[in-house]
Design a protein around this motif. Structure first.
Motif, PDB file in Angstrom:
ATOM      1  N   ARG A 230       1.177  27.237  40.189  1.00  0.00           N
ATOM      2  CA  ARG A 230       1.133  25.789  40.478  1.00  0.00           C
ATOM      3  C   ARG A 230       2.511  25.251  40.842  1.00  0.00           C
ATOM      4  NH1 ARG A 230      -2.438  24.576  35.185  1.00  0.00           N
ATOM      5  NH2 ARG A 230      -4.127  25.988  35.747  1.00  0.00           N
ATOM      6  N   GLN A 231       3.564  26.032  40.542  1.00  0.00           N
ATOM      7  CA  GLN A 231       4.920  25.601  40.919  1.00  0.00           C
ATOM      8  C   GLN A 231       5.330  26.153  42.273  1.00  0.00           C
ATOM      9  OE1 GLN A 231       7.867  25.844  37.552  1.00  0.00           O
ATOM     10  NE2 GLN A 231       6.133  26.838  36.575  1.00  0.00           N
ATOM     11  N   ILE A 232       4.512  27.071  42.805  1.00  0.00           N
ATOM     12  CA  ILE A 232       4.814  27.682  44.105  1.00  0.00           C
ATOM     13  C   ILE A 232       3.643  27.406  45.043  1.00  0.00           C
ATOM     14  CG2 ILE A 232       5.312  29.840  45.310  1.00  0.00           C
ATOM     15  CD1 ILE A 232       6.229  31.007  42.611  1.00  0.00           C
ATOM     16  N   GLY A 233       3.873  26.703  46.114  1.00  0.00           N
ATOM     17  CA  GLY A 233       2.801  26.478  47.096  1.00  0.00           C
ATOM     18  C   GLY A 233       2.809  27.634  48.075  1.00  0.00           C
ATOM     19  N   ALA A 234       1.657  28.278  48.278  1.00  0.00           N
ATOM     20  CA  ALA A 234       1.615  29.431  49.179  1.00  0.00           C
ATOM     21  C   ALA A 234       0.823  29.117  50.444  1.00  0.00           C
ATOM     22  CB  ALA A 234       1.001  30.624  48.457  1.00  0.00           C
ATOM     23  N   VAL A 235       1.384  29.561  51.591  1.00  0.00           N
ATOM     24  CA  VAL A 235       0.712  29.394  52.889  1.00  0.00           C
ATOM     25  C   VAL A 235       0.623  30.793  53.511  1.00  0.00           C
ATOM     26  CG1 VAL A 235       0.835  28.280  55.152  1.00  0.00           C
ATOM     27  CG2 VAL A 235       1.771  27.109  53.150  1.00  0.00           C
ATOM     28  N   PHE A 236      -0.576  31.123  54.018  1.00  0.00           N
ATOM     29  CA  PHE A 236      -0.788  32.488  54.508  1.00  0.00           C
ATOM     30  C   PHE A 236      -1.145  32.492  55.999  1.00  0.00           C
ATOM     31  CE2 PHE A 236      -2.129  31.967  50.130  1.00  0.00           C
ATOM     32  CZ  PHE A 236      -1.439  32.978  49.471  1.00  0.00           C
ATOM     33  N   GLN A 237      -0.929  33.665  56.627  1.00  0.00           N
ATOM     34  CA  GLN A 237      -1.237  33.795  58.052  1.00  0.00           C
ATOM     35  C   GLN A 237      -2.724  33.548  58.323  1.00  0.00           C
ATOM     36  OE1 GLN A 237      -0.106  37.586  59.703  1.00  0.00           O
ATOM     37  NE2 GLN A 237      -0.889  37.115  61.729  1.00  0.00           N
ATOM     38  N   ASP A 238      -3.588  34.041  57.415  1.00  0.00           N
ATOM     39  CA  ASP A 238      -5.038  33.879  57.618  1.00  0.00           C
ATOM     40  C   ASP A 238      -5.565  32.632  56.878  1.00  0.00           C
ATOM     41  OD1 ASP A 238      -4.690  34.865  55.110  1.00  0.00           O
ATOM     42  OD2 ASP A 238      -6.192  36.449  55.238  1.00  0.00           O
ATOM     43  N   PHE A 239      -4.697  31.697  56.604  1.00  0.00           N
ATOM     44  CA  PHE A 239      -4.988  30.362  56.032  1.00  0.00           C
ATOM     45  C   PHE A 239      -5.509  30.392  54.590  1.00  0.00           C
ATOM     46  CE2 PHE A 239      -6.574  30.420  60.565  1.00  0.00           C
ATOM     47  CZ  PHE A 239      -5.344  30.143  61.128  1.00  0.00           C
ATOM     48  N   LYS A 240      -6.452  31.310  54.315  1.00  0.00           N
ATOM     49  CA  LYS A 240      -7.067  31.428  52.976  1.00  0.00           C
ATOM     50  C   LYS A 240      -7.595  30.084  52.463  1.00  0.00           C
ATOM     51  CE  LYS A 240      -4.680  35.565  51.264  1.00  0.00           C
ATOM     52  NZ  LYS A 240      -5.566  36.496  51.952  1.00  0.00           N
ATOM     53  N   LEU A 241      -8.346  29.401  53.304  1.00  0.00           N
ATOM     54  CA  LEU A 241      -9.001  28.165  52.846  1.00  0.00           C
ATOM     55  C   LEU A 241     -10.335  28.545  52.205  1.00  0.00           C
ATOM     56  CD1 LEU A 241      -8.388  25.813  55.899  1.00  0.00           C
ATOM     57  CD2 LEU A 241      -7.127  25.889  53.753  1.00  0.00           C
TER      58      LEU A 241
ATOM     59  N   LYS B 186      -5.884  13.200  58.780  1.00  0.00           N
ATOM     60  CA  LYS B 186      -6.612  12.219  57.986  1.00  0.00           C
ATOM     61  C   LYS B 186      -8.035  11.998  58.523  1.00  0.00           C
ATOM     62  CE  LYS B 186      -5.971   7.921  55.552  1.00  0.00           C
ATOM     63  NZ  LYS B 186      -5.313   6.629  55.498  1.00  0.00           N
ATOM     64  N   ASP B 187      -8.147  12.077  59.847  1.00  0.00           N
ATOM     65  CA  ASP B 187      -9.466  11.817  60.439  1.00  0.00           C
ATOM     66  C   ASP B 187     -10.393  13.030  60.370  1.00  0.00           C
ATOM     67  OD1 ASP B 187      -7.713  13.087  62.132  1.00  0.00           O
ATOM     68  OD2 ASP B 187      -8.684  12.362  63.971  1.00  0.00           O
ATOM     69  N   LYS B 188      -9.892  14.174  59.887  1.00  0.00           N
ATOM     70  CA  LYS B 188     -10.750  15.371  59.804  1.00  0.00           C
ATOM     71  C   LYS B 188     -10.903  15.843  58.368  1.00  0.00           C
ATOM     72  CE  LYS B 188     -10.329  16.913  64.468  1.00  0.00           C
ATOM     73  NZ  LYS B 188     -10.145  18.007  65.405  1.00  0.00           N
ATOM     74  N   MET B 189     -10.697  14.940  57.421  1.00  0.00           N
ATOM     75  CA  MET B 189     -10.707  15.381  56.029  1.00  0.00           C
ATOM     76  C   MET B 189     -12.094  15.810  55.525  1.00  0.00           C
ATOM     77  SD  MET B 189     -10.010  12.246  53.566  1.00  0.00           S
ATOM     78  CE  MET B 189      -9.280  10.841  54.268  1.00  0.00           C
ATOM     79  N   ASN B 190     -13.146  15.381  56.224  1.00  0.00           N
ATOM     80  CA  ASN B 190     -14.475  15.786  55.778  1.00  0.00           C
ATOM     81  C   ASN B 190     -15.023  16.986  56.555  1.00  0.00           C
ATOM     82  OD1 ASN B 190     -14.737  13.868  53.718  1.00  0.00           O
ATOM     83  ND2 ASN B 190     -15.166  12.285  55.258  1.00  0.00           N
ATOM     84  N   ASN B 191     -14.144  17.568  57.401  1.00  0.00           N
ATOM     85  CA  ASN B 191     -14.581  18.748  58.152  1.00  0.00           C
ATOM     86  C   ASN B 191     -14.450  20.001  57.294  1.00  0.00           C
ATOM     87  OD1 ASN B 191     -14.471  16.799  60.174  1.00  0.00           O
ATOM     88  ND2 ASN B 191     -13.843  18.283  61.726  1.00  0.00           N
ATOM     89  N   PHE B 192     -15.368  20.949  57.515  1.00  0.00           N
ATOM     90  CA  PHE B 192     -15.262  22.250  56.846  1.00  0.00           C
ATOM     91  C   PHE B 192     -14.308  23.124  57.676  1.00  0.00           C
ATOM     92  CE2 PHE B 192     -19.163  20.633  55.077  1.00  0.00           C
ATOM     93  CZ  PHE B 192     -19.088  21.054  53.750  1.00  0.00           C
ATOM     94  N   PRO B 193     -13.682  24.157  57.074  1.00  0.00           N
ATOM     95  CA  PRO B 193     -12.734  24.995  57.816  1.00  0.00           C
ATOM     96  C   PRO B 193     -13.283  25.514  59.142  1.00  0.00           C
ATOM     97  CG  PRO B 193     -12.580  25.511  55.501  1.00  0.00           C
ATOM     98  CD  PRO B 193     -13.712  24.542  55.642  1.00  0.00           C
ATOM     99  N   LYS B 194     -14.583  25.894  59.166  1.00  0.00           N
ATOM    100  CA  LYS B 194     -15.133  26.446  60.421  1.00  0.00           C
ATOM    101  C   LYS B 194     -15.186  25.387  61.528  1.00  0.00           C
ATOM    102  CE  LYS B 194     -19.902  25.773  59.029  1.00  0.00           C
ATOM    103  NZ  LYS B 194     -21.122  26.364  58.559  1.00  0.00           N
ATOM    104  N   GLN B 195     -15.030  24.123  61.156  1.00  0.00           N
ATOM    105  CA  GLN B 195     -15.050  23.045  62.164  1.00  0.00           C
ATOM    106  C   GLN B 195     -13.638  22.665  62.607  1.00  0.00           C
ATOM    107  OE1 GLN B 195     -17.147  20.452  59.497  1.00  0.00           O
ATOM    108  NE2 GLN B 195     -19.107  20.764  60.521  1.00  0.00           N
ATOM    109  N   LEU B 196     -12.618  23.432  62.158  1.00  0.00           N
ATOM    110  CA  LEU B 196     -11.224  23.123  62.500  1.00  0.00           C
ATOM    111  C   LEU B 196     -10.632  24.239  63.361  1.00  0.00           C
ATOM    112  CD1 LEU B 196     -10.021  22.053  58.922  1.00  0.00           C
ATOM    113  CD2 LEU B 196     -10.563  20.511  60.820  1.00  0.00           C
ATOM    114  N   SER B 197      -9.617  23.874  64.183  1.00  0.00           N
ATOM    115  CA  SER B 197      -8.925  24.895  64.983  1.00  0.00           C
ATOM    116  C   SER B 197      -7.944  25.643  64.080  1.00  0.00           C
ATOM    117  CB  SER B 197      -8.161  24.210  66.109  1.00  0.00           C
ATOM    118  OG  SER B 197      -7.069  23.492  65.553  1.00  0.00           O
ATOM    119  N   GLY B 198      -7.342  26.719  64.602  1.00  0.00           N
ATOM    120  CA  GLY B 198      -6.377  27.506  63.824  1.00  0.00           C
ATOM    121  C   GLY B 198      -5.218  26.653  63.323  1.00  0.00           C
TER     122      GLY B 198
END
Lengths: 227, 302
Positions: A79-90, A128-140
């Motif tokens: 929780r003290q380290i924010g991690a961002v990955f190449q494959d997003f991992k959402l 902000k305008d895409k906060m209700n989108n699921f990951p599959k509905q978002l671009s890379g």
């Protein structure tokens, strides 16, 4: 703030990921880890978030020895380290809002804080305008911005980004890098692992170069130079 | 604590809904397992009843000399009733035996006239002994063969029926054992099928579990929603299973009743309605929760 001491990671006699790696990361620093694929960049970041354990050596986060932490203490480290990955991992079955809120929920933040902070952070990454989108509905690029928002939302002291632009086009790549720089300017330490020469040379920040699992160069400011 | 619990429950409910087909498939498989379990249980109830009916058909009769005193016979009757092996003893006096004989042969004038011409009642008094278990007739026979009863007892029909009784005992034993074994195997197969379905569902979520852990979620926070899903799968499956079983009994019960009048499955289900519903729900929920909990263990080790 973060100290790697003689870290080695040996999978087997034919696969040595890291060999006696030692360096320190200072608070609020922007550090790039560079090297070819297989040089050991991702392994080093996995060791920092305790996804894997080193074969030898010690890793300190502030004064805590990560390797001596009990399994039930690891969530507090992460929780003290924010991690961002190449494959997003959402989380695929959660919306952008829920993905970001999840990081706050696990940290035990109140519903009021979540309702107030999540839209702000999604606004910061331009979603902000895409906060209700699921990951599959978002671009890379949008997925990666959600991942950054998730890494950022509980105000970690460090953000580690493992090839965050690896799957993105040049425009999105620079959006993400500018976002990471902005986060760093606001006081968060950033460790960026990448093999993108153009980005590293443009950043003019500290660069630690890895080759075959060893540190071959540590310069501030540094450039992308591999033998 | 309450906030975390409410988040876990909410997340479990949302996941259950969003998993759509996966939830439906899991419920279907758990339903099949529960129907199998309940069918195995009810088949065992029917088999036990059939075997009990068969056992009750076996008894031993002791015939007494014509000059045996009724008081001696009644003394033996009470001694027999004191034995642990004996379930029931019925005394048939000479007069009752004659009455039964006459009613059995009503219409056979020649036979009835011959009996009348004898002047005296030629039939012997008897005791019909029913054992608690048909394997206990040997012990009862040994008791009756004691010297003290030799002067009153004229005949014990155990020896004549021994072969039939032994054969029936063997059939009952084999049926009980094989029925139990087949039930256990079938129930275990049903459990394995349901368990592996849940395992596959959890396997498809292994990446999500890893991500949750890397974001800083504790094991409880990751596991909780999956267990809530397990509870829902089990509870809904038990409702479906109960509906299937009750409809099935409604259809089969009356047919079975006309075939074996001693077995009334409809009444049995009616009088055990709540306990059957309770154990089905308990079984379904336990199956869903245990499978989820067990299947998740290795993905949480990060």
């Amino acid at each position: 703030m973060i100290r790697f001491e003689n870290i080695s990671k040996i999978y087997n006699s034919h696969s040595v990921a890291l060999r006696s790696v030692s360096f320190e990361v200072k608070p609020q620093e922007f550090l790039s880890l560079v090297g070819r694929s297989g040089a050991g960049k991702s392994t080093l970041l996995k060791l920092l978030i305790a996804e894997e354990k080193p074969t030898h050596g010690k890793i300190f986060f502030d004064t805590q020895d990560i390797l001596k932490m009990r399994p039930n203490e690891l969530p507090f480290l992460r929780r003290q380290i924010g991690a961002v990955f190449q494959d997003f991992k959402l989380l695929p079955k959660k919306t952008a809002y829920e993905n970001v809120a999840f990081a706050m929920e696990v940290a035990g933040k109140s519903d009021e804080e979540i309702k107030s902070d999540v839209p702000k952070v999604l606004d910061l990454v331009g979603l902000k305008d895409k906060m209700n989108n699921f990951p599959k509905q978002l671009s890379g690029g949008e997925k990666q911005r959600v991942a950054i928002a998730r890494a950022l939302v509980h105000r970690p002291s460090v953000i580690v980004a493992d090839e965050p632009t690896g799957n993105l086009d040049p425009i999105n790549t620079w959006d993400i890098i500018r976002l990471l720089l902005k986060i760093n300017e606001l006081g968060t330490t950033v460790i960026l692992a990448t093999h993108d020469k153009e980005i590293i040379n443009a950043l003019e920040k500290r660069v630690v170069s890895l080759e075959n699992g060893s540190v071959i160069r540590d310069e501030n400011p540094g450039r992308y130079i591999l033998s | 604590m309450f906030v975390k619990l409410s988040r876990i429950i909410k997340s479990g409910l949302i996941n259950f809904w969003r998993n759509g087909w996966l939830s439906a498939a899991t419920i279907l498989i758990i339903t099949i397992s529960l129907v199998t379990w309940t069918s195995v249980f009810l088949s065992n109830v029917v088999l036990t009843s059939v075997l009990n009916v068969l056992s009750e058909k076996v008894d031993v009769s002791v015939y007494f000399n014509l000059n045996a005193k009724e008081s001696d016979i009644l003394t033996l009757k009470s001694k027999l009733e004191g034995l642990g092996e004996v379930a029931n003893v019925e005394y048939i006096s000479r007069d009752q035996a004659l009455k039964i004989f006459k009613s059995r042969h009503t219409g056979d004038e020649v036979l009835l006239k011959s009996v009348d011409e004898l002047g005296d009642n030629p039939l012997e008094a008897s005791l019909n002994i029913l054992a608690k278990d048909s394997t206990q007739y040997t012990a009862i026979n040994s008791f009756l063969n004691q010297d003290q009863f030799k002067n009153v007892v004229s005949k014990i029909n155990y020896t004549e029926n021994k072969l039939v009784i032994d054969r029936l005992n063997n059939i009952i034993r084999v049926l009980r054992e094989s029925g139990f074994l087949a039930g256990v195997i079938l129930a275990f197969i049903a459990f394995l099928v349901a368990f592996n379905t849940v395992r596959l569902a959890i396997y498809s979520s292994r990446e999500e579990i890893t991500v949750m852990k890397l974001v800083g979620a504790s094991n409880r926070f990751v596991r909780g929603p999956f267990l809530i899903e397990g509870v829902l799968h089990g509870a809904i499956a038990s409702a479906f299973s109960f509906a299937v079983v009750v409809s099935g009994i409604g259809f089969i019960g009356p047919k079975l009743l006309s075939f074996i009048p001693e077995i009334n499955l409809v009444n049995y289900v009616g009088s055990n309605f709540w306990s059957l519903l309770f154990f089905q729900t308990l079984g379904g929920v336990a199956l869903g929760v245990f499978s989820s909990w067990f299947a998740m263990r290795k993905y949480l080790k990060i």
